[in-house]
Design a protein around this motif. Structure first.
Motif, PDB file in Angstrom:
ATOM      1  N   THR A  62       3.347  -0.698   4.048  1.00 12.81           N
ATOM      2  CA  THR A  62       3.878   0.664   4.085  1.00 12.81           C
ATOM      3  C   THR A  62       2.963   1.699   3.436  1.00 12.81           C
ATOM      4  N   GLY A  63       1.782   1.292   3.003  1.00  9.94           N
ATOM      5  CA  GLY A  63       0.864   2.268   2.445  1.00  9.94           C
ATOM      6  C   GLY A  63      -0.212   1.641   1.581  1.00  9.94           C
ATOM      7  N   PRO A  64      -1.235   2.419   1.229  1.00 13.86           N
ATOM      8  CA  PRO A  64      -2.269   1.932   0.311  1.00 13.86           C
ATOM      9  C   PRO A  64      -1.664   1.557  -1.040  1.00 13.86           C
ATOM     10  N   VAL A  65      -2.447   0.840  -1.837  1.00 16.28           N
ATOM     11  CA  VAL A  65      -1.987   0.364  -3.144  1.00 16.28           C
ATOM     12  C   VAL A  65      -3.000   0.760  -4.206  1.00 16.28           C
ATOM     13  N   VAL A  66      -2.506   1.362  -5.281  1.00 12.17           N
ATOM     14  CA  VAL A  66      -3.334   1.657  -6.453  1.00 12.17           C
ATOM     15  C   VAL A  66      -2.826   0.798  -7.600  1.00 12.17           C
ATOM     16  N   LEU A  67      -3.711  -0.005  -8.171  1.00  7.25           N
ATOM     17  CA  LEU A  67      -3.382  -0.894  -9.285  1.00  7.25           C
ATOM     18  C   LEU A  67      -4.001  -0.349 -10.567  1.00  7.25           C
ATOM     19  N   VAL A  68      -3.182  -0.175 -11.571  1.00  5.38           N
ATOM     20  CA  VAL A  68      -3.631   0.261 -12.884  1.00  5.38           C
ATOM     21  C   VAL A  68      -3.379  -0.882 -13.862  1.00  5.38           C
ATOM     22  N   PHE A  69      -4.423  -1.441 -14.436  1.00  8.56           N
ATOM     23  CA  PHE A  69      -4.277  -2.560 -15.357  1.00  8.56           C
ATOM     24  C   PHE A  69      -4.196  -2.056 -16.795  1.00  8.56           C
ATOM     25  N   PHE A  70      -3.252  -2.612 -17.547  1.00 10.49           N
ATOM     26  CA  PHE A  70      -3.134  -2.259 -18.956  1.00 10.49           C
ATOM     27  C   PHE A  70      -2.815  -3.510 -19.756  1.00 10.49           C
ATOM     28  N   ARG A  71      -2.966  -3.419 -21.079  1.00 12.33           N
ATOM     29  CA  ARG A  71      -2.871  -4.617 -21.906  1.00 12.33           C
ATOM     30  C   ARG A  71      -1.434  -5.077 -22.133  1.00 12.33           C
ATOM     31  N   HIS A  72      -0.620  -4.239 -22.764  1.00 12.90           N
ATOM     32  CA  HIS A  72       0.757  -4.640 -23.078  1.00 12.90           C
ATOM     33  C   HIS A  72       1.541  -3.422 -23.543  1.00 12.90           C
ATOM     34  N   ALA A  73       2.839  -3.619 -23.687  1.00 14.31           N
ATOM     35  CA  ALA A  73       3.737  -2.503 -23.985  1.00 14.31           C
ATOM     36  C   ALA A  73       3.565  -1.944 -25.387  1.00 14.31           C
ATOM     37  N   ALA A  74       2.925  -2.696 -26.285  1.00 16.85           N
ATOM     38  CA  ALA A  74       2.780  -2.246 -27.675  1.00 16.85           C
ATOM     39  C   ALA A  74       1.451  -1.548 -27.943  1.00 16.85           C
ATOM     40  N   SER A  75       0.664  -1.302 -26.907  1.00 19.48           N
ATOM     41  CA  SER A  75      -0.634  -0.649 -27.077  1.00 19.48           C
ATOM     42  C   SER A  75      -0.491   0.861 -26.930  1.00 19.48           C
ATOM     43  N   PRO A  76      -0.719   1.635 -27.996  1.00 19.83           N
ATOM     44  CA  PRO A  76      -0.603   3.104 -27.892  1.00 19.83           C
ATOM     45  C   PRO A  76      -1.565   3.699 -26.869  1.00 19.83           C
ATOM     46  N   GLU A  77      -2.789   3.155 -26.793  1.00 20.18           N
ATOM     47  CA  GLU A  77      -3.771   3.682 -25.840  1.00 20.18           C
ATOM     48  C   GLU A  77      -3.318   3.444 -24.405  1.00 20.18           C
ATOM     49  N   CYS A  78      -2.804   2.253 -24.153  1.00 21.34           N
ATOM     50  CA  CYS A  78      -2.329   1.941 -22.801  1.00 21.34           C
ATOM     51  C   CYS A  78      -1.124   2.792 -22.438  1.00 21.34           C
ATOM     52  N   GLU A  79      -0.242   2.976 -23.397  1.00 18.52           N
ATOM     53  CA  GLU A  79       0.951   3.771 -23.152  1.00 18.52           C
ATOM     54  C   GLU A  79       0.582   5.220 -22.837  1.00 18.52           C
ATOM     55  N   ALA A  80      -0.389   5.747 -23.550  1.00 19.26           N
ATOM     56  CA  ALA A  80      -0.853   7.107 -23.282  1.00 19.26           C
ATOM     57  C   ALA A  80      -1.458   7.210 -21.888  1.00 19.26           C
ATOM     58  N   ALA A  81      -2.214   6.180 -21.490  1.00 18.85           N
ATOM     59  CA  ALA A  81      -2.810   6.177 -20.155  1.00 18.85           C
ATOM     60  C   ALA A  81      -1.732   6.128 -19.084  1.00 18.85           C
ATOM     61  N   LEU A  82      -0.698   5.331 -19.292  1.00 14.86           N
ATOM     62  CA  LEU A  82       0.381   5.241 -18.310  1.00 14.86           C
ATOM     63  C   LEU A  82       1.118   6.571 -18.167  1.00 14.86           C
ATOM     64  N   ARG A  83       1.321   7.262 -19.271  1.00 16.14           N
ATOM     65  CA  ARG A  83       1.952   8.590 -19.194  1.00 16.14           C
ATOM     66  C   ARG A  83       1.064   9.565 -18.422  1.00 16.14           C
ATOM     67  N   ARG A  84      -0.221   9.464 -18.666  1.00 16.76           N
ATOM     68  CA  ARG A  84      -1.155  10.347 -17.949  1.00 16.76           C
ATOM     69  C   ARG A  84      -1.103  10.077 -16.451  1.00 16.76           C
ATOM     70  N   TYR A  85      -1.081   8.805 -16.070  1.00 10.78           N
ATOM     71  CA  TYR A  85      -1.016   8.465 -14.655  1.00 10.78           C
ATOM     72  C   TYR A  85       0.345   8.834 -14.069  1.00 10.78           C
ATOM     73  N   ARG A  86       1.386   8.733 -14.875  1.00 10.12           N
ATOM     74  CA  ARG A  86       2.723   9.157 -14.420  1.00 10.12           C
ATOM     75  C   ARG A  86       2.713  10.627 -14.020  1.00 10.12           C
ATOM     76  N   ASP A  87       2.092  11.441 -14.855  1.00 10.56           N
ATOM     77  CA  ASP A  87       2.109  12.879 -14.628  1.00 10.56           C
ATOM     78  C   ASP A  87       1.077  13.338 -13.598  1.00 10.56           C
ATOM     79  N   ALA A  88      -0.101  12.728 -13.634  1.00  6.13           N
ATOM     80  CA  ALA A  88      -1.214  13.224 -12.819  1.00  6.13           C
ATOM     81  C   ALA A  88      -1.415  12.465 -11.512  1.00  6.13           C
ATOM     82  N   LEU A  89      -0.883  11.243 -11.421  1.00 10.38           N
ATOM     83  CA  LEU A  89      -1.092  10.433 -10.217  1.00 10.38           C
ATOM     84  C   LEU A  89       0.171  10.252  -9.387  1.00 10.38           C
ATOM     85  N   GLU A  90       1.247   9.859 -10.037  1.00 12.33           N
ATOM     86  CA  GLU A  90       2.429   9.415  -9.299  1.00 12.33           C
ATOM     87  C   GLU A  90       2.956  10.430  -8.280  1.00 12.33           C
ATOM     88  N   PRO A  91       3.119  11.710  -8.629  1.00 10.50           N
ATOM     89  CA  PRO A  91       3.683  12.636  -7.630  1.00 10.50           C
ATOM     90  C   PRO A  91       2.845  12.735  -6.358  1.00 10.50           C
TER      91      PRO A  91
END
Length: 200
Positions: A62-91
């Protein structure tokens, strides 16, 4: 940054000296084993924290796939990156009928926290046996990671973003040695837009 890899390899061992490790990484000693544009996306099963097992091939239907790899839920750096992708990529990816999947080797029940805490509307999936991470050769062994991952394994991924078209061909791969720098969302969107134009 682009790398090349064809077949799965052994996880890279991350030594105690992080600076020396990054110098080795940046020096190109392991670049030729990593995922790169032009390679194929393997159909590795992942476990989405809400949906259970998902398959990359079915997502590609049903469409292309973008995979974002991160370490784990307790990583502040990874969490910040996921928020950035949420805001700048997902929409925009949603508007382009492209699936965004965040992938971690952490156990699914532990990943739920990062999805809930950050209100992530995209897939958050576990690669608990690091099969996809190994296939891309983007993993390294981090002593003690098994405790936080909850899987009995100690392999973590580099900060990596991979985009594949509906045919399963990887069109974009960007890998960073650590989480102090991550992929610019605009670069990902440019790659996806190019795929969409090619498909049209």
């Amino acid at each position: 940054m682009r790398t090349s890899v064809r077949s799965p390899g052994h996880p890279i061992r991350h030594g105690v000296d992080d600076q020396a490790f990054r110098l080795q990484f940046d020096g190109g000693a392991i670049w030729n084993r990593m995922v790169a544009a032009g390679h194929r996306l393997p159909d590795m099963p992942l476990v989405e924290v809400d949906l259970g097992p998902i398959h990359l091939n079915r997502l590609r239907d049903t469409g292309p796939v973008v995979l974002v790899f991160f370490r784990h839920a307790a990583s502040p750096e990874c969490e910040a990156a996921l928020r950035r992708y949420r805001d700048a990529l997902e929409p925009t990816l949603t508007a382009l009928d492209t699936h965004l999947v965040a992938v971690s080797p952490q156990a699914p029940d532990r990943l739920q926290a990062v999805k809930r805490r950050n209100d992530l509307g995209f897939f958050v999936a576990s690669d608990g046996r690091h099969a996809l991470i190994d296939a891309f050769n983007i993993g390294f062994t981090s002593t003690g990671a098994d405790v936080i991952l909850g899987t009995g394994r100690s392999v973590l991924p580099f900060a990596t973003v991979v985009a594949a078209d509906r045919a399963g061909v990887i069109r974009f791969a960007d890998i960073h040695a650590d989480w102090s720098t991550t992929t610019d969302p605009e670069r990902v969107l440019a790659a996806v837009r190019t795929m969409s134009r090619s498909a049209g």
